[in-house]
Design an enzyme around this catalytic site. Structure first.
Site, mmCIF file in Angstrom:
data_model
loop_
_atom_site.group_PDB
_atom_site.id
_atom_site.type_symbol
_atom_site.label_atom_id
_atom_site.label_comp_id
_atom_site.label_asym_id
_atom_site.label_seq_id
_atom_site.Cartn_x
_atom_site.Cartn_y
_atom_site.Cartn_z
ATOM 1 N NE ARG A 41 41.067 43.251 37.703
ATOM 2 C CZ ARG A 41 39.948 43.962 37.698
ATOM 3 N NH1 ARG A 41 39.998 45.259 37.397
ATOM 4 N NH2 ARG A 41 38.796 43.404 37.992
ATOM 5 C CG HIS A 55 44.530 39.938 47.565
ATOM 6 N ND1 HIS A 55 44.176 41.229 47.934
ATOM 7 C CD2 HIS A 55 43.483 39.469 46.844
ATOM 8 C CE1 HIS A 55 42.978 41.500 47.465
ATOM 9 N NE2 HIS A 55 42.526 40.457 46.792
ATOM 10 C CB SER A 87 44.557 40.515 38.379
ATOM 11 O OG SER A 87 43.384 40.822 39.107
ATOM 12 C CD GLN A 122 41.985 41.112 42.830
ATOM 13 O OE1 GLN A 122 41.012 41.059 43.548
ATOM 14 N NE2 GLN A 122 41.953 40.735 41.554
ATOM 15 C CG HIS A 128 39.649 44.499 47.035
ATOM 16 N ND1 HIS A 128 39.286 44.445 45.710
ATOM 17 C CD2 HIS A 128 39.986 43.238 47.376
ATOM 18 C CE1 HIS A 128 39.396 43.198 45.286
ATOM 19 N NE2 HIS A 128 39.816 42.448 46.269
ATOM 20 C CE LYS A 169 38.668 41.045 34.360
ATOM 21 N NZ LYS A 169 37.978 40.657 35.589
ATOM 22 C CE LYS A 219 35.497 42.411 45.661
ATOM 23 N NZ LYS A 219 35.984 42.182 44.322
ATOM 24 C CD GLU A 278 38.734 39.892 48.042
ATOM 25 O OE1 GLU A 278 37.665 40.088 47.430
ATOM 26 O OE2 GLU A 278 39.811 39.764 47.457
#
Length: 371
Positions: A245, A226, A58, A60, A62, A251, A85, A87
């Site tokens: 998302r 991203h 997806s 999304q 954070h 989801k 989060k 990453e």
């Protein structure tokens, strides 16, 4: 690989009484390293993953810490913890992803070439974006936010109609032997096939499309939109499961939060480069601008009979991607055989030696926390 409550790693060694990594760390706090233990309140601060992406993941972003705390309070069923989060993804194969907003002039080009995209954004927002070109970064970000929000808040029925028109147009052109790569025709058809009628298909016109070669990385700080589209990667992140998302997913989608939180700073250069270690010729260090984690890549030629893993003042997780070794350490009674997919938890300041079982090249990744 880590100790997040929703995915606490299992300990395979049956001589150890604790069954999960989280339990073991809770009862052996010194393994974290003194600085890590104090700063992260006795918890392992990172999660380490291997992803193999066949169907796009997806679109999304954070949240940062402040927003994560707020979202977790408001909707714990969707936002399961109060942590940020950030990453990083390091490619294992050729790896395709979307990352951060494109330069505005590229988005304007797509608005001209893809009338269906322009239709969803609307003339007013598109004009505002055009006019922001010569201005300051604030008015540009505001115009970009307006465009992206218009797209994301489009009515589902209208999105499906416009997407079907675009897919039909591209398919006809491709069938006639025309190249549609100037509007990413092939990628659009692929995403539409995976997620028919999904708003996320249009995001390719807003976000940078990156193809990483093995060993190349992208770092995704808080609020950067991203999506991972295809390929294999090693991924490391702060210990959190918070994801907002936007599309390409069945989801929960939280459009208002997403449009509000994103970083609308366009940028082209999204590659994150590692530094070569001064003390180990086989070691590359990916050290992002966050305290929670650092990723190390070790490429050891098969001619080296024994390799000593650098001791660091942090708990770490070592992953074997290629090669076969026997790991030994002064504190363990027996040595541990490791091959592709093998994972080893290393306590802070622990000295680990790897003996190559066969004379073929080694590729290892390691996640740790260098404070």
């Amino acid at each position: 690989m880590g100790s997040h409550p929703r995915g606490d790693a299992k300990i395979l060694d049956d001589r150890i009484s604790q069954k999960t990594l989280g339990q073991w760390i809770a009862e052996n706090q010194d393994c974290l390293g003194s600085k890590v233990k104090d700063m992260f309140h006795g918890k392992l601060p990172f999660l380490f993953k291997v992803l193999s992406v066949e169907t796009a993941l997806s679109i999304q972003a954070h949240p940062n810490k402040e927003l994560a705390e707020k979202l977790h309070l408001q909707a714990p069923q969707h936002y399961p913890d109060a942590n940020h989060k950030p990453e990083m993804a390091v490619a294992l194969t050729s790896f395709q992803g979307l990352c951060g907003f494109r330069p505005v002039e590229e988005i304007l080009t797509f608005l001209t070439k893809v009338p269906e995209f322009q239709f969803l954004i609307g003339d007013k927002a598109a004009t505002q974006l055009k006019q922001s070109m010569g201005g300051d970064s604030r008015s540009m970000a505001s115009a970009l936010q307006s465009c992206f929000s218009h797209l994301m808040k489009s009515e589902k029925k209208v999105v499906v109609e416009q997407l079907n028109l675009l897919v039909k147009r591209i398919s006809q052109q491709v069938a006639a032997g025309n190249n549609m790569e100037d509007i990413y025709g092939e990628l659009l058809l692929q995403l539409h096939q995976q997620y028919p009628g999904d708003i996320g298909c249009f995001a390719i016109y807003f976000l940078n499309l990156l193809t990483l070669k093995p060993g190349e990385a992208m770092f995704l700080e808080a609020n950067v939109p991203h999506a991972y589209l295809k390929g294999d990667c090693v991924e490391c992140m702060a210990c959190s499961d918070n994801t907002v998302r936007a599309g390409l997913t069945p989801k929960f989608i939280d459009v208002p939060t997403l449009c509000e939180m994103l970083s609308y700073t366009p940028s082209k250069d999204r590659l994150f480069l590692p530094a070569r270690s001064q003390e180990d010729p086989y070691l590359y260090i990916y050290d992002p601008p966050v305290p929670d984690f650092t990723v190390m890549k070790m490429q050891v030629p098969g001619s080296v009979a024994e390799y000593n893993v650098l001791a660091v003042d942090s708990a770490s997780i070592l992953l074997v991607v290629q090669g076969r070794v026997t790991a030994s350490t002064p504190t363990a009674q027996t040595s541990i055989p490791l091959q592709r997919g093998g994972v080893l938890f290393i306590g802070a300041n622990e000295r680990v030696s790897l003996k190559l079982a066969v004379p073929s090249d080694l590729l290892l990744f390691r996640a740790c926390c260098l404070l």
